[in-house]
Design an enzyme around this catalytic site. Structure first.
Site, short mmCIF file in Angstrom:
data_model
loop_
_atom_site.label_atom_id
_atom_site.label_comp_id
_atom_site.label_asym_id
_atom_site.label_seq_id
_atom_site.Cartn_x
_atom_site.Cartn_y
_atom_site.Cartn_z
N ASP A 153 -15.55 -53.71 39.30
CA ASP A 153 -16.82 -53.21 39.26
C ASP A 153 -17.38 -52.42 40.58
O ASP A 153 -17.35 -53.22 41.55
CB ASP A 153 -17.92 -54.22 38.79
CG ASP A 153 -17.58 -54.93 37.30
OD1 ASP A 153 -16.15 -54.74 36.94
OD2 ASP A 153 -18.18 -55.11 36.62
N HIS B 163 -20.28 -50.67 40.92
CA HIS B 163 -21.90 -51.03 41.08
C HIS B 163 -22.24 -50.26 42.25
O HIS B 163 -23.19 -50.68 43.10
CB HIS B 163 -22.17 -52.42 41.18
CG HIS B 163 -22.02 -53.11 40.10
ND1 HIS B 163 -22.82 -52.94 38.74
CD2 HIS B 163 -21.41 -54.32 39.52
CE1 HIS B 163 -22.96 -53.51 37.88
NE2 HIS B 163 -21.78 -54.55 38.29
N ASP C 64 -19.00 -50.49 34.86
CA ASP C 64 -20.11 -50.81 35.80
C ASP C 64 -19.87 -50.03 36.89
O ASP C 64 -19.98 -50.39 38.03
CB ASP C 64 -20.30 -52.26 36.06
CG ASP C 64 -20.67 -52.90 34.86
OD1 ASP C 64 -21.27 -52.39 33.77
OD2 ASP C 64 -21.12 -54.16 35.02
N ASN D 256 -21.44 -52.45 30.53
CA ASN D 256 -22.45 -52.73 30.19
C ASN D 256 -23.63 -52.05 30.90
O ASN D 256 -24.59 -51.54 30.24
CB ASN D 256 -22.86 -54.04 29.85
CG ASN D 256 -22.87 -55.10 31.23
OD1 ASN D 256 -21.59 -54.89 31.99
ND2 ASN D 256 -23.97 -55.46 31.60
N HIS D 257 -23.52 -51.90 32.30
CA HIS D 257 -24.63 -51.18 32.96
C HIS D 257 -24.34 -49.78 32.79
O HIS D 257 -25.54 -49.01 33.04
CB HIS D 257 -24.22 -51.42 34.17
CG HIS D 257 -24.77 -52.84 34.90
ND1 HIS D 257 -25.88 -53.11 35.54
CD2 HIS D 257 -24.08 -54.14 34.70
CE1 HIS D 257 -26.12 -54.36 35.62
NE2 HIS D 257 -25.11 -55.04 35.36
N HIS E 242 -16.81 -57.31 34.80
CA HIS E 242 -17.94 -57.85 34.00
C HIS E 242 -18.38 -59.05 34.54
O HIS E 242 -19.57 -59.66 35.08
CB HIS E 242 -17.69 -57.96 32.64
CG HIS E 242 -19.21 -58.39 31.77
ND1 HIS E 242 -20.08 -57.73 31.99
CD2 HIS E 242 -19.34 -59.31 30.92
CE1 HIS E 242 -21.22 -58.15 31.14
NE2 HIS E 242 -20.64 -59.32 30.53
#
Length: 213
Positions: free
Chosen positions: A4, A6, A33, A59-60, A173
């Protein structure tokens, strides 16, 4: 293969430089993500334009898509999940993000020397093999799509069986706070907390052919 991101694209660029990544012959796959929490979330659009960069949807990333829905709880996203960067974007850029993120697949499959590996953000249901899982996604099953984006069952030990019909699966995740990836059966959890502040937090980058942690 990267965990991820981010919004930590500077970290990613540094990691790729360390391993002598060659965009002319190498490919980079991500578990989703791409945004939230980190300071460089807007850079996600630039990275998605690189022909060698491929990501499934997290999901983000789904938050970005849902932000176009007037019923979406934007405050929860901003205050709890690191989505405050969205407030700084103009409507045109928001639309571009939404359109591009809708193109991200919920699962990907990559052929390597050892066979096929799967990539999905969160997890694969224990009762499904890989072919059944991807077929359910293609059919638009809401329950399976939610599982692919949100489940932590395997990562938290509620399920330990391997995913049949695939050499291995890479997921993100669930943040692994030890700083090393977690392997459950043939499923590799590679989110090691790049955008977090705990001492061992880092961005995991590893070759698809490497089966070691």
């Amino acid at each position: 293969m990267v965990g991820d991101i981010h919004g930590t694209y500077s970290l990613l660029a540094q990691a790729l430089k360390r391993v002598n990544f060659d965009p002319n012959q190498d490919r980079l796959f991500a578990v989703g993500d791409l945004v939230d929490r980190g300071p460089e979330s807007p850079d996600a659009l630039t990275w998605l334009e690189y022909p060698w960069f491929h990501s499934c949807r997290g999901n983000h990333d789904e938050f970005v898509i849902n932000a176009q829905n007037p019923d979406f709880d934007g405050a929860w996203w901003m205050l709890v999940n690191g989505g405050e960067w969205w407030l700084d974007l103009d409507p045109t850029t928001r639309h571009l993000f939404s359109e591009r993120f809708q193109q991200l697949p919920l699962a990907m499959e990559v052929e390597i020397d050892q066979g096929k590996v799967g990539i999905v953000h969160a997890d694969v249901p224990s009762q499904l093999n890989w072919a059944q899982f991807t077929a359910a996604i293609e059919r638009g099953s809401p329950a399976i799509q939610q599982y692919a984006l949100w489940s932590r069952n395997r990562a938290t030990g509620k399920c330990t069986v391997p995913v049949e019909g695939i050499e291995r699966v890479y997921c993100g995740h669930t943040v692994i706070k030890s700083g090393t990836i977690k392997i459950v059966g043939n499923v590799y959890f590679i989110d090691t907390g790049a955008a977090y502040a705990f001492p061992s937090a880092r961005l995991t980058l590893l070759p698809l052919t490497d089966q070691q942690s």
